[in-house]
Design a protein around this motif. Structure first.
Motif, PDB file in Angstrom:
ATOM      1  N   ASP A 202      -1.815  48.543  41.014  1.00  0.00           N
ATOM      2  CA  ASP A 202      -1.052  49.762  41.339  1.00  0.00           C
ATOM      3  C   ASP A 202      -1.343  50.839  40.297  1.00  0.00           C
ATOM      4  O   ASP A 202      -1.527  52.009  40.633  1.00  0.00           O
ATOM      5  CB  ASP A 202       0.458  49.483  41.337  1.00  0.00           C
ATOM      6  N   ARG A 206      -3.011  54.455  40.930  1.00  0.00           N
ATOM      7  CA  ARG A 206      -2.281  55.674  40.565  1.00  0.00           C
ATOM      8  C   ARG A 206      -3.111  56.573  39.653  1.00  0.00           C
ATOM      9  O   ARG A 206      -3.212  57.765  39.847  1.00  0.00           O
ATOM     10  CB  ARG A 206      -0.989  55.309  39.835  1.00  0.00           C
ATOM     11  N   SER A 210      -4.717  60.321  40.419  1.00  0.00           N
ATOM     12  CA  SER A 210      -4.328  61.521  39.690  1.00  0.00           C
ATOM     13  C   SER A 210      -5.533  62.107  38.928  1.00  0.00           C
ATOM     14  O   SER A 210      -5.405  63.074  38.193  1.00  0.00           O
ATOM     15  CB  SER A 210      -3.194  61.211  38.723  1.00  0.00           C
TER      16      SER A 210
END
Ligand SMILES: [Zn+2]
Length: 211
Positions: A202, A206, A210
């Protein structure tokens, strides 16, 4: 000819089933040996050959494979501040071998290791001046394995509790490590590691989303 091919395919099927690759839990790990420390070659060699190899082997015996990438990094120790650690990676468990745990974390306790979220990075750190292999069941297991278990059992996501709760957590890690070391029982570790690698994945997702 055709029969030969069938046989070969069947054979491959059997080999595949025996090694059961789907069942292995793979943990991405970045290994850093602190470049700020003036190591003796023997110290680094004995870390790799003894402590580290033992921890990796213990985990592998319960089907948890550390997928190790060697990195370059160092631990800066500014006075009275949190250490500054370079070379860490998102989405991996960062394992840093240094000589002593920085004073800011150690607080004079002569810790063999710490495991924590460090500026969001997953970090295990061991102090090779004090670290040891599997020594005494339930009391002194391999320092590398001990710290890795604080991550794999998901302790890393809680603030290090003090008092009785903290002692319980230490006892649990030693107990689980001893069961693996002496009895080859790694059920709790596999269970914890399964959800832990999910959380690493995860984080990787993420961070790459970004940019
Ligand atoms: Zn601990």
């Amino acid at each position: 000819m055709r029969n030969d091919m069938m046989t070969r395919r069947q054979l491959l099927g059997i080999v595949g089933a025996l090694s059961a690759p789907g069942d292995e839990i793979v943990v991405p790990l970045r290994l850093l040996v602190d470049r700020k420390v003036k190591w003796s070659p023997e110290q680094v060699e004995s870390f790799r050959k003894d402590l580290w190899a033992q921890a990796v082997g213990n985990l592998l015996s319960c089907g948890v494979r550390l997928q190790v990438v060697e990195g370059k990094g160092e631990v800066e120790r500014p006075p009275e501040r949190e250490p500054v650690i370079s070379g860490l990676e998102w989405g991996s468990l960062n394992f840093v071998a240094t000589n002593r745990i920085p004073m800011h974390w150690d607080g004079g306790r002569s810790l063999c290791g710490v495991t924590t979220l460090y500026r969001g990075h997953h970090l295990c750190m061991v102090a090779l001046d004090l670290a040891h292999g599997n020594r005494v069941p339930f009391v002194a297991v391999n320092t590398c394995l001990h710290e890795l278990l604080h991550a794999l059992l998901n302790d890393i996501f809680e603030d290090r509790p003090s008092g009785a709760k903290g002692q319980m957590r230490e006892a649990r890690v030693e107990y689980v490590a001893t069961k693996l070391w002496l009895f080859g029982d790694g059920r709790e570790i596999r269970e914890g590691a399964r959800s832990y690698v999910q959380r690493l994945a995860d984080q990787r997702r993420r961070m790459s989303a970004s940019g």
